[in-house]
Write a protein that holds these residues in place. Structure first.
Motif, mmCIF file in Angstrom:
data_model
loop_
_atom_site.group_PDB
_atom_site.id
_atom_site.type_symbol
_atom_site.label_atom_id
_atom_site.label_comp_id
_atom_site.label_asym_id
_atom_site.label_seq_id
_atom_site.Cartn_x
_atom_site.Cartn_y
_atom_site.Cartn_z
ATOM 1 N N CYS A 6 0.823 -1.211 0.000
ATOM 2 C CA CYS A 6 0.000 0.000 0.000
ATOM 3 C C CYS A 6 0.858 1.262 0.000
ATOM 4 O O CYS A 6 0.495 2.260 -0.620
ATOM 5 C CB CYS A 6 -0.923 0.016 1.217
ATOM 6 S SG CYS A 6 -2.251 -1.178 1.132
ATOM 7 N N SER A 34 -10.212 9.069 -7.070
ATOM 8 C CA SER A 34 -10.327 7.645 -6.735
ATOM 9 C C SER A 34 -9.602 6.796 -7.766
ATOM 10 O O SER A 34 -9.436 7.191 -8.917
ATOM 11 C CB SER A 34 -11.796 7.230 -6.655
ATOM 12 O OG SER A 34 -12.390 7.369 -7.922
ATOM 13 N N VAL A 36 -8.907 2.278 -8.487
ATOM 14 C CA VAL A 36 -9.027 0.875 -8.073
ATOM 15 C C VAL A 36 -7.763 0.173 -8.532
ATOM 16 O O VAL A 36 -7.433 0.173 -9.720
ATOM 17 C CB VAL A 36 -10.281 0.211 -8.673
ATOM 18 C CG1 VAL A 36 -10.326 -1.263 -8.300
ATOM 19 C CG2 VAL A 36 -11.529 0.921 -8.207
ATOM 20 N N ARG A 37 -7.046 -0.425 -7.599
ATOM 21 C CA ARG A 37 -5.776 -1.088 -7.897
ATOM 22 C C ARG A 37 -5.773 -2.478 -7.279
ATOM 23 O O ARG A 37 -6.480 -2.746 -6.306
ATOM 24 C CB ARG A 37 -4.602 -0.308 -7.314
ATOM 25 C CG ARG A 37 -4.480 1.109 -7.798
ATOM 26 C CD ARG A 37 -3.756 1.139 -9.127
ATOM 27 N NE ARG A 37 -3.459 2.504 -9.483
ATOM 28 C CZ ARG A 37 -4.025 3.139 -10.496
ATOM 29 N NH1 ARG A 37 -4.908 2.540 -11.234
ATOM 30 N NH2 ARG A 37 -3.702 4.377 -10.768
ATOM 31 N N ASN A 38 -4.936 -3.332 -7.831
ATOM 32 C CA ASN A 38 -4.695 -4.647 -7.248
ATOM 33 C C ASN A 38 -3.517 -4.525 -6.295
ATOM 34 O O ASN A 38 -2.408 -4.224 -6.714
ATOM 35 C CB ASN A 38 -4.397 -5.682 -8.326
ATOM 36 C CG ASN A 38 -5.635 -6.071 -9.087
ATOM 37 O OD1 ASN A 38 -6.703 -6.134 -8.525
ATOM 38 N ND2 ASN A 38 -5.486 -6.310 -10.374
ATOM 39 N N ARG A 43 -8.458 -6.490 -4.869
ATOM 40 C CA ARG A 43 -8.884 -5.220 -5.451
ATOM 41 C C ARG A 43 -9.136 -4.237 -4.321
ATOM 42 O O ARG A 43 -9.860 -4.534 -3.373
ATOM 43 C CB ARG A 43 -10.143 -5.411 -6.272
ATOM 44 C CG ARG A 43 -9.852 -6.128 -7.568
ATOM 45 C CD ARG A 43 -11.069 -6.313 -8.400
ATOM 46 N NE ARG A 43 -11.706 -5.035 -8.646
ATOM 47 C CZ ARG A 43 -12.836 -4.891 -9.304
ATOM 48 N NH1 ARG A 43 -13.462 -5.951 -9.763
ATOM 49 N NH2 ARG A 43 -13.356 -3.711 -9.506
ATOM 50 N N VAL A 44 -8.530 -3.074 -4.435
ATOM 51 C CA VAL A 44 -8.595 -2.084 -3.361
ATOM 52 C C VAL A 44 -9.001 -0.743 -3.959
ATOM 53 O O VAL A 44 -8.474 -0.317 -4.996
ATOM 54 C CB VAL A 44 -7.220 -1.950 -2.661
ATOM 55 C CG1 VAL A 44 -7.242 -0.867 -1.613
ATOM 56 C CG2 VAL A 44 -6.822 -3.275 -2.046
ATOM 57 N N LEU A 45 -9.959 -0.100 -3.314
ATOM 58 C CA LEU A 45 -10.341 1.263 -3.670
ATOM 59 C C LEU A 45 -9.405 2.213 -2.932
ATOM 60 O O LEU A 45 -9.252 2.118 -1.712
ATOM 61 C CB LEU A 45 -11.787 1.542 -3.261
ATOM 62 C CG LEU A 45 -12.262 2.984 -3.418
ATOM 63 C CD1 LEU A 45 -12.315 3.371 -4.890
ATOM 64 C CD2 LEU A 45 -13.611 3.157 -2.763
ATOM 65 N N TYR A 67 -7.485 3.643 1.990
ATOM 66 C CA TYR A 67 -7.590 2.341 1.332
ATOM 67 C C TYR A 67 -8.819 1.623 1.854
ATOM 68 O O TYR A 67 -9.075 1.604 3.059
ATOM 69 C CB TYR A 67 -6.368 1.474 1.638
ATOM 70 C CG TYR A 67 -5.066 2.108 1.211
ATOM 71 C CD1 TYR A 67 -4.595 1.948 -0.073
ATOM 72 C CD2 TYR A 67 -4.330 2.847 2.099
ATOM 73 C CE1 TYR A 67 -3.420 2.510 -0.473
ATOM 74 C CE2 TYR A 67 -3.130 3.427 1.717
ATOM 75 C CZ TYR A 67 -2.669 3.259 0.430
ATOM 76 O OH TYR A 67 -1.513 3.827 0.059
ATOM 77 N N GLN A 68 -9.566 0.999 0.931
ATOM 78 C CA GLN A 68 -10.737 0.229 1.329
ATOM 79 C C GLN A 68 -10.794 -1.035 0.495
ATOM 80 O O GLN A 68 -10.811 -0.986 -0.726
ATOM 81 C CB GLN A 68 -12.012 1.050 1.117
ATOM 82 C CG GLN A 68 -13.276 0.314 1.490
ATOM 83 C CD GLN A 68 -13.365 0.031 2.970
ATOM 84 O OE1 GLN A 68 -13.136 0.907 3.765
ATOM 85 N NE2 GLN A 68 -13.676 -1.196 3.329
ATOM 86 N N SER A 69 -10.799 -2.184 1.184
ATOM 87 C CA SER A 69 -10.961 -3.463 0.500
ATOM 88 C C SER A 69 -12.241 -4.122 1.017
ATOM 89 O O SER A 69 -12.896 -3.613 1.899
ATOM 90 C CB SER A 69 -9.747 -4.361 0.720
ATOM 91 O OG SER A 69 -9.689 -4.775 2.065
ATOM 92 N N ARG A 70 -12.568 -5.251 0.482
ATOM 93 C CA ARG A 70 -13.785 -5.931 0.920
ATOM 94 C C ARG A 70 -13.670 -6.455 2.343
ATOM 95 O O ARG A 70 -14.646 -6.480 3.073
ATOM 96 C CB ARG A 70 -14.090 -7.094 -0.005
ATOM 97 C CG ARG A 70 -14.546 -6.640 -1.361
ATOM 98 C CD ARG A 70 -14.951 -7.798 -2.197
ATOM 99 N NE ARG A 70 -15.356 -7.346 -3.508
ATOM 100 C CZ ARG A 70 -15.898 -8.098 -4.392
ATOM 101 N NH1 ARG A 70 -16.111 -9.371 -4.142
ATOM 102 N NH2 ARG A 70 -16.245 -7.614 -5.555
#
Length: 72
Positions: A6, A34, A36-38, A43-45, A67-70
């Motif tokens: 990150c 914004s 979206v990257r791996n 996958r992370v916003l 950073y926001q992921s699921r």
């Protein structure tokens, strides 16, 4: 999330068009961009928050990076 991965995405260079209407609006204090990257196979916003006045004078580093992921 892998913090080392990150950090590589935390400080991107950004070419902002200064003729954009964002700099004419005085009620805006921040600009949010914004992406979206791996990151580490997830996958992370990523939200980059910039101070509008600092970008106008040429400072292209974000104030904050979120950073926001699921999972998190």
């Amino acid at each position: 999330m892998n913090k080392r991965a990150c950090r590589k995405l935390a400080d991107p260079t950004w070419k902002m068009n200064l003729n954009s209407g964002l700099f004419c609006a005085d009620q805006l204090q921040y600009i949010v961009r914004s992406a979206v990257r791996n990151v580490d196979h997830q996958r992370v916003l990523i939200l980059y928050v910039y101070d509008r006045e600092q970008v106008y004078v040429g400072e292209t580093r974000p104030l904050w990076t979120v950073y926001q992921s699921r999972e998190q």
